[in-house]
Design a protein around this motif. Structure first.
Motif, mmCIF file in Angstrom:
data_model
loop_
_atom_site.group_PDB
_atom_site.id
_atom_site.type_symbol
_atom_site.label_atom_id
_atom_site.label_comp_id
_atom_site.label_asym_id
_atom_site.label_seq_id
_atom_site.Cartn_x
_atom_site.Cartn_y
_atom_site.Cartn_z
ATOM 1 N N ARG A 61 28.142 -6.390 -9.117
ATOM 2 C CA ARG A 61 26.856 -5.779 -8.756
ATOM 3 C C ARG A 61 26.445 -4.662 -9.733
ATOM 4 O O ARG A 61 25.271 -4.536 -10.104
ATOM 5 N N VAL A 100 27.572 -17.981 -3.279
ATOM 6 C CA VAL A 100 27.156 -17.225 -2.087
ATOM 7 C C VAL A 100 27.180 -15.718 -2.373
ATOM 8 O O VAL A 100 26.134 -15.056 -2.333
ATOM 9 N N ILE A 101 28.365 -15.186 -2.712
ATOM 10 C CA ILE A 101 28.460 -13.728 -2.944
ATOM 11 C C ILE A 101 27.634 -13.332 -4.180
ATOM 12 O O ILE A 101 26.965 -12.308 -4.189
ATOM 13 N N THR A 103 24.954 -14.755 -5.357
ATOM 14 C CA THR A 103 23.523 -14.756 -5.019
ATOM 15 C C THR A 103 23.181 -13.546 -4.148
ATOM 16 O O THR A 103 22.130 -12.913 -4.332
ATOM 17 N N PHE A 104 24.080 -13.200 -3.244
ATOM 18 C CA PHE A 104 23.879 -11.978 -2.439
ATOM 19 C C PHE A 104 23.734 -10.755 -3.360
ATOM 20 O O PHE A 104 22.818 -9.938 -3.204
ATOM 21 N N ASN A 105 24.619 -10.660 -4.359
ATOM 22 C CA ASN A 105 24.520 -9.542 -5.312
ATOM 23 C C ASN A 105 23.200 -9.567 -6.071
ATOM 24 O O ASN A 105 22.577 -8.525 -6.300
ATOM 25 N N LEU A 107 20.381 -10.788 -5.074
ATOM 26 C CA LEU A 107 19.292 -10.392 -4.165
ATOM 27 C C LEU A 107 19.279 -8.880 -3.948
ATOM 28 O O LEU A 107 18.211 -8.247 -3.947
ATOM 29 N N GLU A 108 20.462 -8.316 -3.750
ATOM 30 C CA GLU A 108 20.523 -6.875 -3.514
ATOM 31 C C GLU A 108 20.123 -6.087 -4.763
ATOM 32 O O GLU A 108 19.402 -5.083 -4.678
ATOM 33 N N SER A 162 23.347 -19.992 -0.150
ATOM 34 C CA SER A 162 22.544 -19.131 -1.037
ATOM 35 C C SER A 162 21.053 -19.274 -0.725
ATOM 36 O O SER A 162 20.318 -18.290 -0.710
ATOM 37 N N LEU A 165 20.266 -17.165 2.297
ATOM 38 C CA LEU A 165 20.211 -15.731 1.976
ATOM 39 C C LEU A 165 18.859 -15.388 1.341
ATOM 40 O O LEU A 165 18.231 -14.389 1.697
ATOM 41 N N TRP A 169 16.155 -12.688 2.732
ATOM 42 C CA TRP A 169 15.723 -11.481 1.993
ATOM 43 C C TRP A 169 14.191 -11.414 1.896
ATOM 44 O O TRP A 169 13.615 -10.341 1.884
#
Ligand code: NAD
Length: 345
Positions: A61, A100-101, A103-105, A107-108, A162, A165, A169
């Motif tokens: 991140r 998954v993780i 793509t989460f990063n 997005l954040e 993903s 998520l 968002w």
């Protein structure tokens, strides 16, 4: 426009980088350079003073925050992923971590950056996904944008995660997103372990051409440069918070696709013809989805997009490209035991 493209050293990402540079955009290519990456794919685009490269992992991140702050892109196209179904069956962890993780990063990091910029109107987060999230079809029907998700492999499940998520968002934080779900791509710069290059390289070396099961699995094939064109169109003109299915309207069974490639090989590389004699049926992949088919009505009617080449023409161009570019694929076969695993080394 300045576009941050993740996975821009991979197969589809590099086609998007090449096209975006050719169309006058600025590109920041963010890629961890996994086994699937090759900076040769963008060697010419990299000559442009509108191109920058950042080697970074989307699981990191802090790196994403720094890259966004340094380059201040107008839009993000997120393609970085673990992408090979067979690898997802052998080792699913990397698929969950990156798809998954990661793509989460993304997005954040995008949300923090977009907020810090004062939520500019034109900003977009474009998530690039696959039709495999919809599961398997019977003899009839096509996937539309409202088809319920039914992923069946670790790869498609991680991509489905993903996609969810990204939608969350948009709904929860108002992040401006567009999503695309595309069918099977083929074309130049495709990593040699994927079906189309495997067939070409096996035929070239006179080795058995493996076809899963009875060869009756049906896919909808799209030339990678047509996909890149559709992606830039959706980025620029697609409606916010909407998804678009992208397909070639070129349904073919695996066995018919392989026979077409063999026919092009017979024509373009007559030594060893008829190459179709090399076709060998092998044990099917577990959970192998039987049929995928895309209904591309939305992208066609809303955005006026359609593929520019037929599968016949696209496959011919692809065979020509592999025959002319041994310098590109031979080092990949020699690397990381890929050739040994495929028996083409
Ligand atoms: P690819 O495997 O050729 O390329 C993936 C790229 O992502 C590589 O350059 C790799 O280095 C990079 N990457 C992987 N993990 C990373 C990480 N943790 N951090 C940063 N970079 C990382 O994949 P592709 O076939 O070009 O697919 C691109 C995207 O398009 C994927 O999201 C895939 O799900 C989607 N897609 C592919 C197809 C297809 O037919 N290939 C069809 C529809 C959608």
């Amino acid at each position: 426009m300045k576009i941050l493209i993740t996975g821009g050293a991979g197969f589809i990402g590099s086609a998007v980088v090449r096209l975006a540079i050719a169309r006058g955009h600025h590109v920041v290519n963010l890629d961890a350079l996994t086994y699937a990456a090759n900076l040769e794919n963008v060697a010419q685009a990299a000559q442009s003073d509108r191109y920058a490269f950042e080697q970074a992992d989307i699981r990191d991140r802090a790196a994403l925050d720094r890259i966004l702050a340094d380059h201040r892109p107008d839009a993000i196209m997120h393609l970085a992923a673990e992408s090979h179904v067979d690898r997802s069956i052998d080792g699913p962890a990397a698929f969950v971590e990156t798809n998954v993780i990661g793509t989460f990063n993304m997005l954040e990091a995008a949300r923090a950056y977009w907020t810090a910029q004062g939520k500019p109107d034109g900003f977009r987060f474009h998530h690039i996904s696959t039709d495999e999230v919809f599961g398997s079809l019977g003899e009839t029907g096509q996937f539309t944008e409202t088809t319920p998700y039914d992923p069946r492999s670790p790869y498609s499940a991680s991509k489905a995660g993903s996609d969810h998520l990204v939608r969350a968002w948009a709904e929860t934080y108002g992040l401006p997103v567009v999503l695309t779900n595309c069918s099977n791509n083929y074309g130049p710069y495709h990593f040699p372990e994927k079906l189309v290059p495997v067939v070409i390289l096996k035929a070239l070396s006179g080795q058995p051409i493996p076809v899963y099961g009875d060869g009756g699995n049906i896919r909808d094939w799209l030339y990678v440069e047509d996909h890149a064109d559709a992606l830039l169109l959706v980025l620029e003109k697609g409606q916010l918070n909407r998804s678009y299915n992208i397909g070639g309207e070129n349904e073919a069974t695996n066995i018919d696709l392989v026979r077409t490639i063999c026919a092009h090989m017979d024509d373009l590389h007559p030594a060893g013809a008829p190459h179709a004699d090399l076709i060998t049926f092998v044990t099917d992949r577990p959970g192998h989805d039987r049929r995928y088919a895309i209904d591309p009505t939305r992208i066609r009617t809303e955005l006026g997009w359609r593929p520019s080449v037929t599968v016949e023409e696209g496959l011919r161009r692809t065979v020509e490209w592999y025959l002319a570019n041994r310098d590109w694929w031979q080092p990949l076969l020699d690397r990381d035991g890929v050739g040994k695993r495929l028996g083409t080394a």
